[in-house]
Design an enzyme around this catalytic site. Sequence first.
Site, short mmCIF file in Angstrom:
data_model
loop_
_atom_site.label_atom_id
_atom_site.label_comp_id
_atom_site.label_asym_id
_atom_site.label_seq_id
_atom_site.Cartn_x
_atom_site.Cartn_y
_atom_site.Cartn_z
N THR A 94 37.27 24.06 43.21
CA THR A 94 36.54 22.89 42.70
C THR A 94 36.71 22.88 41.17
O THR A 94 35.86 23.40 40.45
CB THR A 94 35.04 22.96 43.07
N LYS A 215 24.64 30.45 42.07
CA LYS A 215 26.01 30.75 41.66
C LYS A 215 26.29 30.25 40.24
O LYS A 215 26.90 30.93 39.41
CB LYS A 215 26.98 30.10 42.66
N ASN A 219 27.43 32.53 36.63
CA ASN A 219 28.62 32.37 35.80
C ASN A 219 28.27 31.79 34.42
O ASN A 219 28.92 32.11 33.43
CB ASN A 219 29.67 31.51 36.51
N HIS A 253 20.08 49.94 23.63
CA HIS A 253 18.70 49.46 23.78
C HIS A 253 18.48 49.13 25.26
O HIS A 253 19.34 48.51 25.88
CB HIS A 253 18.51 48.20 22.91
N ARG A 255 16.95 46.98 26.87
CA ARG A 255 16.90 45.57 27.33
C ARG A 255 18.00 44.71 26.71
O ARG A 255 17.88 43.50 26.65
CB ARG A 255 15.51 44.98 27.04
N CYS A 269 36.58 30.11 36.89
CA CYS A 269 35.14 30.18 37.21
C CYS A 269 34.29 29.97 35.97
O CYS A 269 33.65 28.93 35.81
CB CYS A 269 34.83 31.53 37.85
N LYS A 333 42.96 37.57 32.57
CA LYS A 333 42.33 38.87 32.33
C LYS A 333 43.25 39.97 32.84
O LYS A 333 44.28 39.68 33.48
CB LYS A 333 40.96 38.94 32.98
N ARG A 340 45.34 30.60 35.09
CA ARG A 340 44.60 29.32 35.02
C ARG A 340 43.54 29.38 33.92
O ARG A 340 42.82 30.36 33.82
CB ARG A 340 43.92 29.03 36.37
N1 SAJ Z 1 35.55 38.11 29.56
C1 SAJ Z 1 35.27 38.39 28.26
N2 SAJ Z 1 34.30 39.30 28.00
C2 SAJ Z 1 33.59 39.93 28.98
C3 SAJ Z 1 33.89 39.63 30.31
C4 SAJ Z 1 34.87 38.70 30.58
O1 SAJ Z 1 35.88 37.84 27.33
O2 SAJ Z 1 32.72 40.75 28.66
C5 SAJ Z 1 36.56 37.09 29.89
C6 SAJ Z 1 37.72 37.59 30.74
O3 SAJ Z 1 38.70 38.20 29.97
C7 SAJ Z 1 38.18 36.33 31.42
C8 SAJ Z 1 36.88 35.57 31.63
O4 SAJ Z 1 35.96 36.11 30.71
O5 SAJ Z 1 39.04 35.58 30.59
C9 SAJ Z 1 36.33 35.66 33.02
O6 SAJ Z 1 36.50 36.95 33.55
P1 SAJ Z 1 35.42 37.76 34.41
O7 SAJ Z 1 36.04 39.05 34.78
O8 SAJ Z 1 34.14 37.81 33.70
O9 SAJ Z 1 35.13 36.82 35.64
P2 SAJ Z 1 36.03 36.07 36.73
O10 SAJ Z 1 36.18 34.65 36.26
O11 SAJ Z 1 37.25 36.79 37.10
O12 SAJ Z 1 34.99 36.11 37.95
C10 SAJ Z 1 33.69 35.57 37.78
C11 SAJ Z 1 32.67 36.59 38.29
N3 SAJ Z 1 31.32 36.16 37.90
C12 SAJ Z 1 30.43 37.00 37.33
O13 SAJ Z 1 30.69 38.13 37.04
C13 SAJ Z 1 29.07 36.45 37.07
C14 SAJ Z 1 32.80 36.78 39.80
O14 SAJ Z 1 31.76 37.63 40.27
C15 SAJ Z 1 32.72 35.42 40.51
O15 SAJ Z 1 32.90 35.57 41.91
C16 SAJ Z 1 33.84 34.56 39.97
O16 SAJ Z 1 33.62 34.37 38.56
C17 SAJ Z 1 33.84 33.23 40.67
O17 SAJ Z 1 34.65 33.06 41.58
O18 SAJ Z 1 33.00 32.39 40.36
#
Ligand code: SAJ
Length: 436
Positions: A94, A215, A219, A253, A255, A269, A333, A340
């Site tokens: 989506t 959800k 994100n 910390h 929290r 996502c 990543k 994408r």
């Molecule tokens: N990123 C950062 N800093 C961070 C973490 C990630 O810059 O501390 C960047 C990554 O390099 C990447 C982007 O964010 O470019 C997203 O990467 P990610 O590993 O955080 O997440 P996704 O997009 O691969 O997967 C996310 C996940 N959501 C969460 O952790 C809340 C996954 O659990 C979901 O299932 C997925 O989105 C989804 O399908 O929605």
Amino acid sequence: MLCKVGEDIKVTIYGLGHMGLPTAALLARSGLKILGADINPQIVEQINQGRSPILEPGLDEMVHETVKSSHLSATTDMGEASRYSEVHMVIVPTPVDENKVADLKAVKIACQSIVKGLKEGDLVIIESTVPPGTCRNVVIPLLEESGLKVGVDFGLAYTPERALPNNTLEEMAHNPRIIGAVDQCSGDKASSLYQRITSGKIIRVTDLQTAEMVKLMENTYRDTNIALANEFALICESLGIDALEAIKAANHHPRVNIHTPGPGVGGHCLSIDPYFLVEIAKKQDIDTPLIKTSRMVNEKMPLEVARMARESLKEKGKDLKGATVGILGVAYKGNVADARESPAEDLIKELLSSGGVVYVHDPHAPSKIVESFGAIPADMSRTLQCDCVILVTDHDVYGQIEPSMVKKGLFICTRPILDPKTFREAGVTFKGVGRS
Ligand code: SAJ
């Protein structure tokens, strides 16, 4: 009505992408007969040959095993797919359109396919990420075109996929599942299905809309947190503070949990889902400045990286115009092939528009992606010979880079995987974030 899936239940999964295929493979391995439906014949053909079209740890083996045991097969025939099963799961992408509004085309097509074979007693499960209210306002009306009534003749549940790409199978097998349903029986049935593949807790929420919201909250929380980390990193960079050292110290910390700064947020996502909340809030006449600003901060990060390259080259007496710039990684990543919404795309375009000559290495992403971004695919050694080298993706292989490999002595690191001290001691100009 039996509110539990039986051992002989057949399941159709609409969408065999990054989340659909692992779900199909896990359910097939649990002993159910699974038919995957996808519009892409190449994907279907590869799966039927027992191969995974997606790079994901353990997936190729699982597809091979379940296709061989005849628990998993795939088709492009949507009519066949919907008549085959009693449970229909929709796991299609989506995206957002050019106005940052949810594009539900694939969900609608999947629902129209389900209608072709929907029978009394069937259960439909939506896993695709959608704006709150989509099940009620879009999915149910489409499914009821079958002449059957939701909650009476067939069941409906919404359970978002939440697994992390590059660790998908592991997370699908252990993560908690959120389930919202149109009635108790649909929720019970969906729970019994997911219990087959996850040891994680099943969390039942009041209704479909609450589950849709959960959800998006997850994100959006992550995107907003990363935006804050990125802003902190820019301030640290200007002050000569090691951002990672400061963030790690702050995270002691009890929290505080600041995420990791980087070149921007990519993937299908985090860079998209917050817009679903913005869209729905706007319809409710609610402004969402925090969510919008976070998106803006993350979307401009590639331009900040380009600025850093321009200024660093200038310090060395070089103009970006005509300089060679080597990009390490286009995937969004580390250790994935998926590019994408990758920040690499905007970075490359900005460098090219300033007259830079851009070489790109990526061990996983196909070179046609590099070419589609307008850059020159190259091997790692050629990339490291450029006037300025920018590490964009934290692929494991880049953790082995040594100062002597950076031939022109200018390295911009957007991921905390290298030790700046060793580079600086060897005379390399090291900018960005380091492993502290
Ligand atoms: N990123 C950062 N800093 C961070 C973490 C990630 O810059 O501390 C960047 C990554 O390099 C990447 C982007 O964010 O470019 C997203 O990467 P990610 O590993 O955080 O997440 P996704 O997009 O691969 O997967 C996310 C996940 N959501 C969460 O952790 C809340 C996954 O659990 C979901 O299932 C997925 O989105 C989804 O399908 O929605």
